[in-house]
Design an enzyme around this catalytic site. Structure first.
Site, mmCIF file in Angstrom:
data_model
loop_
_atom_site.group_PDB
_atom_site.id
_atom_site.type_symbol
_atom_site.label_atom_id
_atom_site.label_comp_id
_atom_site.label_asym_id
_atom_site.label_seq_id
_atom_site.Cartn_x
_atom_site.Cartn_y
_atom_site.Cartn_z
ATOM 1 N N ASN A 139 38.743 44.983 37.904
ATOM 2 C CA ASN A 139 38.478 46.139 38.478
ATOM 3 C C ASN A 139 40.238 46.940 37.822
ATOM 4 O O ASN A 139 40.150 47.673 38.639
ATOM 5 C CB ASN A 139 38.050 46.406 39.598
ATOM 6 C CG ASN A 139 37.723 47.730 40.110
ATOM 7 O OD1 ASN A 139 36.711 48.711 39.018
ATOM 8 N ND2 ASN A 139 37.438 48.086 41.240
ATOM 9 N N LYS A 178 38.998 50.789 37.413
ATOM 10 C CA LYS A 178 38.496 52.095 38.606
ATOM 11 C C LYS A 178 38.760 52.949 37.334
ATOM 12 O O LYS A 178 38.444 52.512 36.145
ATOM 13 C CB LYS A 178 39.891 51.714 40.051
ATOM 14 C CG LYS A 178 39.508 50.506 40.775
ATOM 15 C CD LYS A 178 40.226 50.764 42.013
ATOM 16 C CE LYS A 178 40.332 49.567 42.527
ATOM 17 N NZ LYS A 178 40.999 49.401 44.383
ATOM 18 N N HIS A 237 31.497 48.836 46.490
ATOM 19 C CA HIS A 237 33.037 48.195 46.576
ATOM 20 C C HIS A 237 33.488 48.840 47.489
ATOM 21 O O HIS A 237 32.517 50.119 47.387
ATOM 22 C CB HIS A 237 33.795 48.859 45.473
ATOM 23 C CG HIS A 237 34.817 47.955 44.663
ATOM 24 N ND1 HIS A 237 35.754 49.087 45.631
ATOM 25 C CD2 HIS A 237 35.920 47.682 44.751
ATOM 26 C CE1 HIS A 237 37.414 49.211 45.792
ATOM 27 N NE2 HIS A 237 37.263 47.401 45.023
ATOM 28 N N GLU A 285 35.402 51.174 48.082
ATOM 29 C CA GLU A 285 35.742 52.801 47.666
ATOM 30 C C GLU A 285 33.977 53.316 47.274
ATOM 31 O O GLU A 285 34.289 54.622 47.320
ATOM 32 C CB GLU A 285 36.581 52.736 45.908
ATOM 33 C CG GLU A 285 37.430 52.506 46.177
ATOM 34 C CD GLU A 285 38.858 52.001 45.337
ATOM 35 O OE1 GLU A 285 38.422 51.887 43.979
ATOM 36 O OE2 GLU A 285 39.250 51.168 46.013
ATOM 37 N N GLU A 315 37.066 42.059 50.376
ATOM 38 C CA GLU A 315 37.761 42.710 49.708
ATOM 39 C C GLU A 315 37.978 42.961 51.249
ATOM 40 O O GLU A 315 37.663 44.138 51.615
ATOM 41 C CB GLU A 315 37.560 43.934 49.049
ATOM 42 C CG GLU A 315 37.546 43.387 47.997
ATOM 43 C CD GLU A 315 37.580 44.525 46.649
ATOM 44 O OE1 GLU A 315 38.346 43.979 45.459
ATOM 45 O OE2 GLU A 315 36.675 45.027 46.819
ATOM 46 N N GLY A 332 44.885 48.092 47.599
ATOM 47 C CA GLY A 332 45.965 49.390 47.128
ATOM 48 C C GLY A 332 46.951 49.435 47.605
ATOM 49 O O GLY A 332 47.297 50.496 48.063
ATOM 50 N N SER A 343 45.160 43.548 46.523
ATOM 51 C CA SER A 343 46.638 44.109 46.429
ATOM 52 C C SER A 343 46.957 42.038 45.675
ATOM 53 O O SER A 343 48.235 41.606 46.334
ATOM 54 C CB SER A 343 47.688 43.777 47.605
ATOM 55 O OG SER A 343 46.689 45.314 48.043
#
Length: 248
Positions: A11, A13, A95, A97, A165, A171, A211
């Site tokens: 991904n 991003k 996702h 985010e 996730e 991150g 991560s």
């Protein structure tokens, strides 16, 4: 039943430009990638066409999001039909985010999943709990609710990859331990068995994101119910090749 084919998604991003992504694509095209691993790269929408044209055919391309209808007055959105039109075959939906930065609900994500599948795209459907939810001991409740909102919209699971996730590990440099990842993946497979079918539970790939690096991927990949990865930052670096080859 055939073993589940290892799946690694990158991904990207909101990162990269033609120069840096071109260099990354050159690295991936030239690398020796395990034939036993399915690889898909999630490009920013403006670079989907570029990525699909430049990447080897054996590497898939995913959009990072799409809307729930084929076309219309939805400024800034893209549809599954458009994603397919430029030759990409996958989309990442739900996702964290999208959920937490942009406020997408379980219901909207479910509708997007339904439409993307109806249009023939493969879907990488993401679920995961936040740190306060894990600390409150409600990880299962959260991920089962998110999974149900997706499952209610899936008729054919052959085009779905479920990505777990943990939001606290995305991150942040914190990774769920291989044992923590395995525990949730095993419970998710159990949920699919109880609420969908044993066949779907056995055949659906459940991948881990949060991560993932060249350093921790091998131990994560050795877990029985971890069928691959959704990789963020490391997918923009040469170590992505090591992650793709984590099983070999």
């Amino acid at each position: 039943m055939a073993p589940r084919k290892f799946f690694v998604g990158g991904n990207w991003k909101m990162n990269g430009d033609k120069k840096s992504l071109g260099e990354l694509i050159h690295t991936l095209n030239g690398a020796k990638l395990s034939a036993d691993t399915e690889v898909v790269c999630g490009a920013p929408s403006i670079y989907l066409d570029f990525a699909r044209q430049k990447l080897d055919a054996k590497i898939g391309v995913a959009a990072q999001n799409c809307y729930k209808v084929p076309k219309g007055a939805f400024t800034g959105e893209i549809s599954p039909a458009m994603i397919k039109d430029i030759g990409a075959a996958w989309v990442i939906l739900g996702h964290s985010e999208r959920r937490h930065v942009f406020g997408e609900s379980d219901e909207l994500i479910g509708q997007k999943v339904a439409h993307a599948l109806a249009e023939g795209l493969g879907v990488i459907a993401c679920i995961g709990e936040k740190l306060d939810e894990r600390e409150a001991g409600i990880t299962e409740k959260v991920v089962f609710e998110q999974t149900k909102a997706i499952a209610d919209n899936v008729k054919d699971w052959s085009k779905v990859v479920l990505a777990y996730e943990p939001v606290w590990a995305i991150g942040t440099g914190k990774t769920a331990t291989p044992q923590q990842a395995q525990e949730v993946h095993e419970k998710l497979r159990g949920w699919l068995k109880s609420h969908v079918s044993d066949a779907v539970a056995q055949s659906t790939r459940i991948i881990y994101g949060g991560s993932v690096t060249g350093g921790n991927c091998k131990e994560l990949a050795s877990q029985h119910d971890v069928d691959g990865f959704l990789v963020g930052g490391a997918s923009l670096k040469p170590e992505f090749v090591d992650i793709i080859n984590a099983k070999h």
